[in-house]
Write a protein that holds these residues in place. Sequence first.
Motif, PDB file in Angstrom:
ATOM      1  N   ASN A  73       9.743 128.711  90.951  1.00 50.26           N
ATOM      2  CA  ASN A  73       8.599 127.869  91.284  1.00 50.26           C
ATOM      3  C   ASN A  73       8.621 126.610  90.426  1.00 50.26           C
ATOM      4  N   LYS A  74       8.204 125.504  91.022  1.00 45.45           N
ATOM      5  CA  LYS A  74       8.060 124.259  90.294  1.00 45.45           C
ATOM      6  C   LYS A  74       6.704 123.669  90.625  1.00 45.45           C
ATOM      7  N   ALA A  75       5.924 123.381  89.616  1.00 44.31           N
ATOM      8  CA  ALA A  75       4.627 122.750  89.842  1.00 44.31           C
ATOM      9  C   ALA A  75       4.839 121.281  90.179  1.00 44.31           C
ATOM     10  N   PRO A  76       3.952 120.704  90.997  1.00 40.02           N
ATOM     11  CA  PRO A  76       4.086 119.286  91.350  1.00 40.02           C
ATOM     12  C   PRO A  76       4.043 118.397  90.105  1.00 40.02           C
ATOM     13  N   THR A  77       4.833 117.331  90.132  1.00 36.11           N
ATOM     14  CA  THR A  77       4.850 116.390  89.021  1.00 36.11           C
ATOM     15  C   THR A  77       3.486 115.719  88.878  1.00 36.11           C
ATOM     16  N   VAL A  78       3.031 115.609  87.646  1.00 37.51           N
ATOM     17  CA  VAL A  78       1.756 114.951  87.369  1.00 37.51           C
ATOM     18  C   VAL A  78       1.996 113.460  87.218  1.00 37.51           C
ATOM     19  N   ALA A  79       1.550 112.668  88.178  1.00 36.32           N
ATOM     20  CA  ALA A  79       1.795 111.234  88.170  1.00 36.32           C
ATOM     21  C   ALA A  79       0.952 110.528  87.116  1.00 36.32           C
ATOM     22  N   SER A  80      -0.330 110.755  87.137  1.00 31.09           N
ATOM     23  CA  SER A  80      -1.231 110.157  86.161  1.00 31.09           C
ATOM     24  C   SER A  80      -2.435 111.077  86.002  1.00 31.09           C
TER      25      SER A  80
END
Length: 340
Positions: free
Chosen positions: A133-140
């Motif tokens: 599993n990979k959590a979505p990248t946190v943009a800001s």
Amino acid sequence: MHVKVNVLSESAFTVGGHGVHSVYEDNLESLRGAEGVEAISDPFRKADLVHLHTVGPLALLCMYTAPCTVVTAHLTAGSLVGSIAGCRPFRKPIEIYLRWFYNKADHVIAVSEHTREELRRMGVKRAISVVPNKAPTVASTPTKADSRKLLALPQGQPVVLTVGQVQPRKGVSTFHEVAASMPDALFVWVGGFPFGILTSRYFAMRRLLRSRPGNVVHSGQLSRDDVKAYFCASDVYFHPSHHELAPMAVLEAANHGLPLVLRDLACYRQLLGDTYLAGNDGTFTQKLRNVIDSEELRKRMSSSALSLAEEGSASRTARALLVIYEELLNSEEPSLSLSG
């Protein structure tokens, strides 16, 4: 090669608000952004391949009607005991059903090497690929101060966060005991009872919440977007769960740079390496105290957590899934194993 895949989870129209549903949503979104694949989520539409995330009646029907099936194994008999009421006496029949179901699929995806090992012990003979599993990248993200203002949390008090369903397996009683030993910190548990009265020991869990220490807040069930505000507002992430496969909440906490204090479980050692502090009921208080009291340790553990986000991404997951799909449709037996 162009692949049309139908990504399905019964959580889309039954009970959401848990990690399986989050992975389903993330897989679907990442595939929709990838080249060479058309990703849909509609049980009434045809596709080259169906990718299942649950094991209920709809998934069972797909096993017999879909031209090709892939299933992500989010469940084992061990993960159900302590989660859903009445499972313990039926652990063996549940294991028999899951073994049959996973062996019925054309290919099985495990969310960690630990999960693959557990599936093999269950008797799953199908080829198993490991796609973590990979959590979505946190943009800001908003600042901690702004997030605390939004959530009406005190600005100067250390905040210890846990995200998960309220059930015995997740370690709620341990959470309360540790909170009682650290009255200067605020302990926030985000999550509720998405399965309602079907939750294991539901009424005991309700009583436990009513008798919580004064420095504990239980937010109840929240949307995924609302949960992000709590990640931004917190100082450390604490996960005392007794059994996990690859918890999304831990990965999302890491993506927000929160120092991780987790129970010492085999799945974490394989997935996370040395990026977290491992503890148990006897050491959690001291581990959390060390993180809260030491700015240097917090910064170091935050950097370690963020390194997990840098190792993988949703786009990498989409590429890994597409390789499996294409090899299956080309009548090859995929043997992909991604551990990072």
